[in-house]
Design a protein around this motif. Structure first.
Motif, PDB file in Angstrom:
ATOM      1  N   LEU A   1       0.828  -1.207   0.000  1.00 27.52           N
ATOM      2  CA  LEU A   1       0.000   0.000   0.000  1.00 27.52           C
ATOM      3  C   LEU A   1       0.862   1.258   0.000  1.00 27.52           C
ATOM      4  O   LEU A   1       0.626   2.184  -0.788  1.00 27.52           O
ATOM      5  N   ALA A   2       1.866   1.305   0.865  1.00 31.22           N
ATOM      6  CA  ALA A   2       2.760   2.467   0.904  1.00 31.22           C
ATOM      7  C   ALA A   2       3.468   2.653  -0.433  1.00 31.22           C
ATOM      8  O   ALA A   2       3.573   3.768  -0.948  1.00 31.22           O
TER       9      ALA A   2
ATOM     10  N   HIS B   1       3.861   5.796  -5.585  1.00 28.28           N
ATOM     11  CA  HIS B   1       3.734   5.889  -7.045  1.00 28.28           C
ATOM     12  C   HIS B   1       2.701   6.946  -7.424  1.00 28.28           C
ATOM     13  O   HIS B   1       2.935   7.759  -8.328  1.00 28.28           O
ATOM     14  N   LEU B   2       1.564   6.946  -6.737  1.00 23.13           N
ATOM     15  CA  LEU B   2       0.525   7.932  -7.026  1.00 23.13           C
ATOM     16  C   LEU B   2       1.004   9.352  -6.744  1.00 23.13           C
ATOM     17  O   LEU B   2       0.723  10.269  -7.512  1.00 23.13           O
ATOM     18  N   GLU B   3       1.717   9.543  -5.649  1.00 22.81           N
ATOM     19  CA  GLU B   3       2.247  10.864  -5.302  1.00 22.81           C
ATOM     20  C   GLU B   3       3.239  11.363  -6.345  1.00 22.81           C
ATOM     21  O   GLU B   3       3.258  12.538  -6.693  1.00 22.81           O
ATOM     22  N   ARG B   4       4.076  10.463  -6.831  1.00 18.66           N
ATOM     23  CA  ARG B   4       5.148  10.860  -7.754  1.00 18.66           C
ATOM     24  C   ARG B   4       4.650  11.047  -9.180  1.00 18.66           C
ATOM     25  O   ARG B   4       5.271  11.737  -9.964  1.00 18.66           O
ATOM     26  N   GLY B   5       3.542  10.420  -9.509  1.00 13.35           N
ATOM     27  CA  GLY B   5       2.977  10.584 -10.844  1.00 13.35           C
ATOM     28  C   GLY B   5       3.569   9.608 -11.843  1.00 13.35           C
ATOM     29  O   GLY B   5       4.494   8.855 -11.545  1.00 13.35           O
ATOM     30  N   PRO B   6       3.020   9.629 -13.061  1.00 12.16           N
ATOM     31  CA  PRO B   6       3.447   8.678 -14.083  1.00 12.16           C
ATOM     32  C   PRO B   6       4.881   8.933 -14.567  1.00 12.16           C
ATOM     33  O   PRO B   6       5.381  10.060 -14.490  1.00 12.16           O
TER      34      PRO B   6
ATOM     35  N   ALA C   1      13.900   4.685 -17.422  1.00 12.40           N
ATOM     36  CA  ALA C   1      13.310   5.639 -16.481  1.00 12.40           C
ATOM     37  C   ALA C   1      12.372   4.937 -15.512  1.00 12.40           C
ATOM     38  O   ALA C   1      12.322   5.271 -14.318  1.00 12.40           O
ATOM     39  N   ALA C   2      11.635   3.970 -15.992  1.00 13.10           N
ATOM     40  CA  ALA C   2      10.722   3.219 -15.132  1.00 13.10           C
ATOM     41  C   ALA C   2      11.496   2.382 -14.112  1.00 13.10           C
ATOM     42  O   ALA C   2      11.078   2.272 -12.959  1.00 13.10           O
ATOM     43  N   ARG C   3      12.620   1.817 -14.513  1.00  9.61           N
ATOM     44  CA  ARG C   3      13.435   1.030 -13.580  1.00  9.61           C
ATOM     45  C   ARG C   3      14.039   1.925 -12.499  1.00  9.61           C
ATOM     46  O   ARG C   3      14.059   1.562 -11.322  1.00  9.61           O
ATOM     47  N   VAL C   4      14.499   3.104 -12.901  1.00 15.71           N
ATOM     48  CA  VAL C   4      15.040   4.059 -11.926  1.00 15.71           C
ATOM     49  C   VAL C   4      13.934   4.513 -10.980  1.00 15.71           C
ATOM     50  O   VAL C   4      14.139   4.606  -9.764  1.00 15.71           O
ATOM     51  N   GLU C   5      12.762   4.770 -11.520  1.00 11.93           N
ATOM     52  CA  GLU C   5      11.626   5.182 -10.697  1.00 11.93           C
ATOM     53  C   GLU C   5      11.291   4.114  -9.663  1.00 11.93           C
ATOM     54  O   GLU C   5      10.998   4.426  -8.510  1.00 11.93           O
ATOM     55  N   GLU C   6      11.334   2.857 -10.047  1.00 17.16           N
ATOM     56  CA  GLU C   6      11.035   1.767  -9.120  1.00 17.16           C
ATOM     57  C   GLU C   6      12.024   1.764  -7.955  1.00 17.16           C
ATOM     58  O   GLU C   6      11.626   1.575  -6.801  1.00 17.16           O
ATOM     59  N   VAL C   7      13.294   1.981  -8.233  1.00 18.54           N
ATOM     60  CA  VAL C   7      14.300   2.042  -7.168  1.00 18.54           C
ATOM     61  C   VAL C   7      14.012   3.218  -6.239  1.00 18.54           C
ATOM     62  O   VAL C   7      14.080   3.091  -5.012  1.00 18.54           O
ATOM     63  N   LEU C   8      13.682   4.364  -6.815  1.00 23.75           N
ATOM     64  CA  LEU C   8      13.369   5.542  -6.004  1.00 23.75           C
ATOM     65  C   LEU C   8      12.134   5.318  -5.137  1.00 23.75           C
ATOM     66  O   LEU C   8      12.099   5.708  -3.970  1.00 23.75           O
ATOM     67  N   VAL C   9      11.121   4.676  -5.700  1.00 22.22           N
ATOM     68  CA  VAL C   9       9.902   4.406  -4.946  1.00 22.22           C
ATOM     69  C   VAL C   9      10.177   3.402  -3.832  1.00 22.22           C
ATOM     70  O   VAL C   9       9.701   3.575  -2.703  1.00 22.22           O
TER      71      VAL C   9
END
Length: 85
Positions: free
Chosen positions: A10-11, A16-21, A27-35
């Motif tokens: 859930l967190a 993901h919702l807070e950070r946006g698409p 870029a998606a792989r980097v985003e996953e690490v950041l999330v």
């Protein structure tokens, strides 16, 4: 799904919702690490972060994850984040 896994999932999805698409690919792989890192830092009390390696060393990964109500994967992410700083 355990309570800890539901809490983590859930967190993770809320962040993901807070950070946006994001775009696809690298870029998606980097985003996953950041999330994942953001999720770990949000769910683990700040007062415990500095002592996280000692907590795991002293009590073991199972007990530390149970105490923090997170799963092992997120605990590993948190340990990596703490050791990288």
């Amino acid at each position: 799904m355990t309570g800890a896994l539901r809490r983590v999932t859930l967190a993770h999805e809320l962040i993901h919702l807070e950070r946006g698409p994001v775009s696809e690919g690298a870029a998606a792989r980097v985003e996953e690490v950041l999330v994942e890192t953001s999720t770990a830092l949000r769910l683990i009390p700040a007062a415990l972060l500095a002592d996280l390696p000692e907590l795991v060393s002293r009590h073991g990964i199972d007990a530390a994850a149970a105490f923090l109500a997170i799963d092992h994967q997120l605990l590993q992410v948190a340990l990596h984040a703490v050791r990288s700083t």
